[in-house]
Design an enzyme around this catalytic site. Sequence first.
Site, PDB file in Angstrom:
ATOM      1  N   ASP A  70      -2.662   1.014  -5.931  1.00 64.60           N
ATOM      2  CA  ASP A  70      -3.193   2.130  -5.087  1.00 64.60           C
ATOM      3  C   ASP A  70      -4.491   1.334  -4.515  1.00 64.60           C
ATOM      4  O   ASP A  70      -5.283   0.648  -5.220  1.00 64.60           O
ATOM      5  CB  ASP A  70      -3.859   2.920  -6.378  1.00 64.60           C
ATOM      6  CG  ASP A  70      -4.484   4.075  -5.729  1.00 64.60           C
ATOM      7  OD1 ASP A  70      -4.319   4.387  -4.686  1.00 64.60           O
ATOM      8  OD2 ASP A  70      -5.061   4.918  -6.540  1.00 64.60           O
ATOM      9  N   ASP A 163      -1.260   4.944   0.967  1.00 63.02           N
ATOM     10  CA  ASP A 163      -1.899   3.964   0.273  1.00 63.02           C
ATOM     11  C   ASP A 163      -1.763   3.864  -1.082  1.00 63.02           C
ATOM     12  O   ASP A 163      -2.451   3.067  -1.877  1.00 63.02           O
ATOM     13  CB  ASP A 163      -3.574   4.300   0.442  1.00 63.02           C
ATOM     14  CG  ASP A 163      -4.012   5.889  -0.251  1.00 63.02           C
ATOM     15  OD1 ASP A 163      -3.214   6.601  -0.558  1.00 63.02           O
ATOM     16  OD2 ASP A 163      -5.187   5.669  -0.577  1.00 63.02           O
ATOM     17  N   GLU A 164      -0.711   4.302  -1.597  1.00 62.85           N
ATOM     18  CA  GLU A 164      -0.296   4.147  -2.991  1.00 62.85           C
ATOM     19  C   GLU A 164       1.205   4.034  -3.196  1.00 62.85           C
ATOM     20  O   GLU A 164       1.994   4.721  -2.367  1.00 62.85           O
ATOM     21  CB  GLU A 164      -0.946   4.944  -4.099  1.00 62.85           C
ATOM     22  CG  GLU A 164      -0.621   6.330  -3.653  1.00 62.85           C
ATOM     23  CD  GLU A 164      -1.004   7.287  -4.871  1.00 62.85           C
ATOM     24  OE1 GLU A 164      -1.235   6.835  -6.249  1.00 62.85           O
ATOM     25  OE2 GLU A 164      -1.365   8.411  -4.738  1.00 62.85           O
TER      26      GLU A 164
END
Length: 427
Positions: A70, A163-164
Site C-alpha cells: 500500500d 495505489d495498493e
Amino acid sequence: MSHDSSPPGDDAMPAAVDGWLCRSCGNTDPPPGSAQGCPASAAAQRCPACGSARVIAHPELHRLAIAHVDCDAFYASVEKRDRPELIDKPLIVGGGHRGVVATCCYLARMKGVRSAMPMFKALELCPDAVVLKPDMARYHEAGMKIRRLMRALTPLVEPLSIDEAYLDLGIAAAAVADGGASPAQRLAALARRVEREVGVTVSVGLGPNKFLAKLASELDKPRGFAVIGAAEAAAFLADKPVRMLWGVGPAFTRRLATDGITRIGQLQSLGPQALARRYGRIGAQIAGFAAGLDPRRVTPWRPTKSVSAETTLARDERDAGRLTALLPPLAERVAARLAKGGLVAEGVVLKLKTADFTTLTRSRRLRAASDQAAPLIDAASDLLALELRHGGASGHGTAFRLIGLGAHPVRDRAGDPSVPDLFAQVS
C-alpha cells in the site's frame, strides 16, 4: 522524501535464513548472538552488513507468501515529490471548501484530518494546510509504474486501487529451499525500488493470507514492513474490534453489539457452529476470519461493473430537500473511488430502500463518461426528483431508510475493461 543508495541486495539477494531481514540492504544474516525470529531483540539491533536499524525479525518471516502493498498517502506523496517546497507542510488533496478530502499527508493526519472528511471540517482541524486539487493523470502514471514493478516480481497481482494491491509470491517461497530469495526479501527490494524509481514510499504487510496481510500493512505506516504469522493470528486478533473482520460492515457491527459482541475474541469463544446457528452463512464466514483464516485467493484483474456508496438514515426520511442534500457527499465518495481506481462512469444508479425494506433502483446513462462528482450529482438528483414526483412503485409520500448512489457501468479511463474491483459504503 528519502532515497536508498542502491543497496547491494537488490541485484543479488543472499539466500534467506530463518526469521531475520535488513530492509535496507536485503541481508539475512543477523548480528552475532542475536535471537533469530525474535521481534523484540530485532528492535534494538542494527544490520551487521550496512548498519541500518530498519531490520525485521519474525519466526515465519521467510515462509509467508501473501502480501498487501500500500502506498503511503499516495496522492499527497506524489505532490510532495514534485513540489519539494511542500515537504514540511501539511498537505490535503481534495475538492474545494464544499468538497471532501481525497487524501492527506501524515502531518495533516496528526491534526485529525482523514480521507472522505468534509473539507470544511479538515480545514478547521488543520487551518494551515495547503489544499491541492487532485491531478489524476500524474497519480495514474505513478501508480502504473508501481504496478509494473509489482508484476516484475510476480504475475499474481490483484489491484485494489491505483495505489495498493495484493501479491502472491508462492513461487518465490517454494524456491527458498533451493537457495532462492524469500518473498520477504523480494518485497523489501520492491519497496526500495519504488522509492528510488517512483519517488514515493510503500508499506508492506506479509501474512499467510489476504486478510492478515492487509491488517499487517496498517501496523507500521508509513514506510513500514510488518508481519502477522499464522501461529500468532488468533491471539493477535482476540482483543481487536469486530469491525476489523473482512465482511463485517457497520450494520452487522451494530447487530453484534446488540448481542453483546464487540471483540473478535468473543467470536473465537463462540466457535463456528454457534455463530452459524445464530447468524447463518455470515456467521460461518466470520468464524473463519476471527481465527485468522481466509480462503480467498489472490486473483489478478477482477472486472469492475460498478462503484457505489450508500448511507443508512438515522430515521426514515420523506422530505425531498433533505434526501437530495444527501447525494453530493455520496457522489464525492464515488468520484474519489473512480479517480483512485483510474475509472470513469458511463451511467448513474440511484438506490432507495423504503421503511418496509423494499429496494428501488433507478438508472440513467451519462452524456459523457466521467470521474467527477458534478455529473453524478446532476443525474442522481434528476432520478430522485422523478421518483418522488411520480412515485412509481414506491407510491407518493414514501419514507426512505437508505439512499445510495452508484456509477454503473464503469470502464478504465484508457478504455481497458480489466480494472480492479471497487466498492465503497458509508453510514
